[in-house]
Design an enzyme around this catalytic site. Structure first.
Site, short mmCIF file in Angstrom:
data_model
loop_
_atom_site.label_atom_id
_atom_site.label_comp_id
_atom_site.label_asym_id
_atom_site.label_seq_id
_atom_site.Cartn_x
_atom_site.Cartn_y
_atom_site.Cartn_z
N ASP A 119 -2.15 -6.49 1.10
CA ASP A 119 -2.97 -6.86 -0.05
C ASP A 119 -3.83 -8.09 0.22
O ASP A 119 -3.51 -8.90 1.10
CB ASP A 119 -2.07 -7.23 -1.24
N HIS A 136 0.81 -9.15 3.11
CA HIS A 136 -0.51 -9.68 2.77
C HIS A 136 -1.27 -10.05 4.04
O HIS A 136 -0.69 -10.70 4.92
CB HIS A 136 -0.36 -10.91 1.87
ZN ZN Z 1 -2.71 -9.57 -4.36
#
Ligand code: ZN
Length: 248
Positions: free
Chosen positions: A54, A198
């Site tokens: 993400d 991430h």
């Molecule tokens: Zn995020």
């Protein structure tokens, strides 16, 4: 049964033919080649796992793409719209590599705290920004902070987006330590897992090669989120998914 529960059991309700070992081998040894359709994996027979990243693309995304390419693995990336415009090269590389690309809004806000019109704006605008790079509007959406409610689901459904959550988190946003990130993923992973990481922290890319090696050693096939659901009726807009199908 609620719509969410129905979505979660979609995989378990669909009978599909088994995966051949040659298909599994082809998939585990390389991402989809250009022009060739990706082999279909039945995650009710095969141990599947989906790595998801993400908040990118960022300056750290290229390092993750290097690792994925080197280890012949694919992943799913949830992009912040303006980042997609800023790092077009990385987005095009994801697309070329056979990675899946999803919507992660424009401003990375807690959508549950916003009025409906603003939620629509966040989803539609990011989808348009991503499409301006890839040529395709995304069909996957991950809410920032995993924050969703009925309003967010309705907005996603109207935009043609499935809500993709996760069931394994390394909390790499909190633990900036590659070894700990690797340990946390490997301690929690199970067949059908959707793992959230991430590509916005320097400490995440060094963990990824070890995670991929260990998952492969345990017999997992690394696929994208849409591939995970390909034999389970696919992903439906406005439905929420926390994990994929798994062998019983
Ligand atoms: Zn995020």
């Amino acid at each position: 049964m609620t719509a969410v529960a129905a979505a979660a059991t979609l995989g378990a309700c669909t009978a599909v033919p088994g995966l051949t070992s040659s298909t599994a081998a082809a998939l585990s040894h390389g991402p989809a080649r250009l022009g060739a359709p990706a082999p279909v994996v039945d995650c009710r027979v095969t141990k599947c796992v989906a790595l998801t990243f993400d908040d990118g693309p960022t300056q750290y995304t290229a390092a993750i793409l290097d690792v994925l390419e080197r280890q012949h693995a694919v992943a799913t990336f949830f992009l912040i719209g303006p980042h997609a415009l800023q790092y077009r090269k990385d987005v095009l590389r994801q697309q070329r590599d056979g990675d899946a690309i999803g919507d992660h809004t424009v401003t990375h806000s807690h959508l549950t705290r916003l009025p409906a019109a603003r939620i629509d704006y966040e989803l539609e605008t990011a989808a348009g920004q991503i499409a301006s790079v890839t040529g395709h509007r995304p069909t996957l959406f991950r809410p920032p902070f995993g924050a969703w409610n009925a309003k967010v689901r309705a907005a996603a459904g109207a935009e043609g987006l499935s809500v993709v959550m996760w069931n394994v988190s390394a909390k790499d946003w909190k633990y900036h330590n590659p070894h700990l990130i690797e340990q946390r993923v490997l301690a929690r992973v199970r067949p059908g897992a959707i793992i959230v990481l991430h590509d916005r922290y320097a400490t995440t890319p060094p963990a990824v090669p070890h995670i991929i090696d260990a998952l492969k050693a345990r017999g997992y096939v690394l696929i994208t989120v849409p591939q995970m659901f390909a034999t389970a009726g696919g992903l439906q807009p406005g439905f929420v998914y926390h994990h994929g199908p798994s062998p019983t």
